[in-house]
Design a protein around this motif. Structure first.
Motif, PDB file in Angstrom:
ATOM      1  N   ASN A 135      -7.160 -17.728  -3.021  1.00 40.64           N
ATOM      2  CA  ASN A 135      -5.538 -18.111  -2.408  1.00 40.64           C
ATOM      3  C   ASN A 135      -5.239 -17.022  -3.272  1.00 40.64           C
ATOM      4  OD1 ASN A 135      -6.535 -19.874  -0.228  1.00 40.64           O
ATOM      5  ND2 ASN A 135      -6.535 -21.913  -1.209  1.00 40.64           N
ATOM      6  N   ARG A 136      -5.184 -17.352  -4.423  1.00 43.94           N
ATOM      7  CA  ARG A 136      -5.003 -16.195  -5.684  1.00 43.94           C
ATOM      8  C   ARG A 136      -5.281 -14.976  -5.986  1.00 43.94           C
ATOM      9  NH1 ARG A 136      -3.561 -20.168 -10.334  1.00 43.94           N
ATOM     10  NH2 ARG A 136      -5.385 -20.973 -10.059  1.00 43.94           N
ATOM     11  N   ASP A 137      -6.227 -14.790  -5.318  1.00 43.94           N
ATOM     12  CA  ASP A 137      -7.267 -13.603  -5.702  1.00 43.94           C
ATOM     13  C   ASP A 137      -7.412 -13.626  -6.956  1.00 43.94           C
ATOM     14  OD1 ASP A 137      -7.016 -12.497  -3.234  1.00 43.94           O
ATOM     15  OD2 ASP A 137      -5.157 -11.577  -3.461  1.00 43.94           O
ATOM     16  N   LEU A 138      -7.942 -14.773  -7.763  1.00 41.35           N
ATOM     17  CA  LEU A 138      -8.200 -15.385  -9.027  1.00 41.35           C
ATOM     18  C   LEU A 138      -9.701 -15.143  -8.919  1.00 41.35           C
ATOM     19  CD1 LEU A 138      -7.209 -15.843 -11.674  1.00 41.35           C
ATOM     20  CD2 LEU A 138      -7.432 -18.340 -11.142  1.00 41.35           C
ATOM     21  N   ASN A 192      -5.906 -25.199 -10.160  1.00 42.41           N
ATOM     22  CA  ASN A 192      -4.509 -24.596 -10.098  1.00 42.41           C
ATOM     23  C   ASN A 192      -5.139 -24.339 -11.808  1.00 42.41           C
ATOM     24  OD1 ASN A 192      -2.248 -26.584  -9.212  1.00 42.41           O
ATOM     25  ND2 ASN A 192      -4.305 -28.124  -9.527  1.00 42.41           N
ATOM     26  N   TYR A 193      -6.440 -23.378 -12.329  1.00 39.67           N
ATOM     27  CA  TYR A 193      -6.570 -22.923 -13.108  1.00 39.67           C
ATOM     28  C   TYR A 193      -5.394 -21.977 -13.846  1.00 39.67           C
ATOM     29  CZ  TYR A 193      -8.858 -19.507 -16.429  1.00 39.67           C
ATOM     30  OH  TYR A 193      -8.484 -19.549 -17.904  1.00 39.67           O
ATOM     31  N   ILE A 245     -12.758 -21.418  -3.149  1.00 41.41           N
ATOM     32  CA  ILE A 245     -11.472 -21.688  -3.206  1.00 41.41           C
ATOM     33  C   ILE A 245     -10.345 -21.086  -2.153  1.00 41.41           C
ATOM     34  CG2 ILE A 245      -8.940 -22.912  -3.615  1.00 41.41           C
ATOM     35  CD1 ILE A 245      -9.801 -23.285  -6.330  1.00 41.41           C
ATOM     36  N   THR A 246     -10.659 -21.414  -0.511  1.00 42.23           N
ATOM     37  CA  THR A 246     -10.164 -20.995   0.150  1.00 42.23           C
ATOM     38  C   THR A 246     -10.045 -21.716   0.982  1.00 42.23           C
ATOM     39  OG1 THR A 246     -10.955 -19.583   1.717  1.00 42.23           O
ATOM     40  CG2 THR A 246     -12.040 -20.630   1.212  1.00 42.23           C
ATOM     41  N   ASP A 247      -7.782 -21.173   1.597  1.00 41.75           N
ATOM     42  CA  ASP A 247      -7.382 -22.765   2.395  1.00 41.75           C
ATOM     43  C   ASP A 247      -7.291 -23.494   1.514  1.00 41.75           C
ATOM     44  OD1 ASP A 247      -5.951 -19.868   4.017  1.00 41.75           O
ATOM     45  OD2 ASP A 247      -8.325 -20.565   5.019  1.00 41.75           O
TER      46      ASP A 247
END
Length: 177
Positions: free
Chosen positions: A18-21, A50-51, A155-157
């Protein structure tokens, strides 16, 4: 004599689509004597979701004036306050006075009942987001635990995919407010 916390060492491989992290963290988690393994694992899930480089675990259950996790700036100010469980609206109201952003992550079989009773009180609070983890799935999280472990969290969606050796778990979550 007071009981001491149980210490866990976790190497977390985090992939947040979700955040490309993409990052790796070495974490030390202290399980308070009155805390369940499920709750401690939920704290780890909230950390991963929430990293941020300034995100850290607080003293948690040992300190009633601190959240479970917080993001503090270099000036010591709390930028984001994270609570885990079924916090009272009064506790969240205090958090709102100390932080510009507050997030609450509910879990467990009773969280639907709790939300049904508490949601009106939360709707009046500014800058608060409330999330809920799938209760049936979160109950299986302790299976990932060893005193020293390596977990991959993708994490995705609104899904978290967890891998540890041959064990694979899925944890869904949704935003309530």
């Amino acid at each position: 004599m007071a009981l001491k916390p149980t210490i866990y060492k976790v190497k977390l491989q985090l992939v947040d689509m979700n955040r490309d992290l993409y990052t790796s963290c070495k974490l030390t988690l202290a399980q308070h004597p009155s805390e369940t393994q499920e709750r401690m694992m939920i704290r780890l899930m909230v950390y991963g979701l929430n990293y941020h480089e300034d995100l850290q675990f607080s003293r948690g259950l040992s300190a009633t004036d601190e959240p479970d996790i917080w993001e503090c700036g270099l000036d010591g100010q709390v930028n984001h306050w994270f609570e885990v469980g079924q916090a009272t609206p009064e506790r969240i109201r205090k958090a709102v006075s100390r932080s510009p952003k507050v997030s609450l992550y509910a879990f467990g079989r009773e969280s639907d009942i709790w939300w049904g009773r508490a949601q009106e009180a939360y709707k009046g609070l500014p800058r608060v987001a409330v999330w809920q983890f799938n209760a049936e799935q979160s109950a299986s999280l302790p299976a990932l635990l060893d005193r020293s472990t390596s977990i991959t969290m993708t994490i995705t969606d609104n899904e978290i995919y967890l891998n540890k050796d041959e064990l694979q778990l899925t944890l869904g979550f949704k935003q309530l407010l």
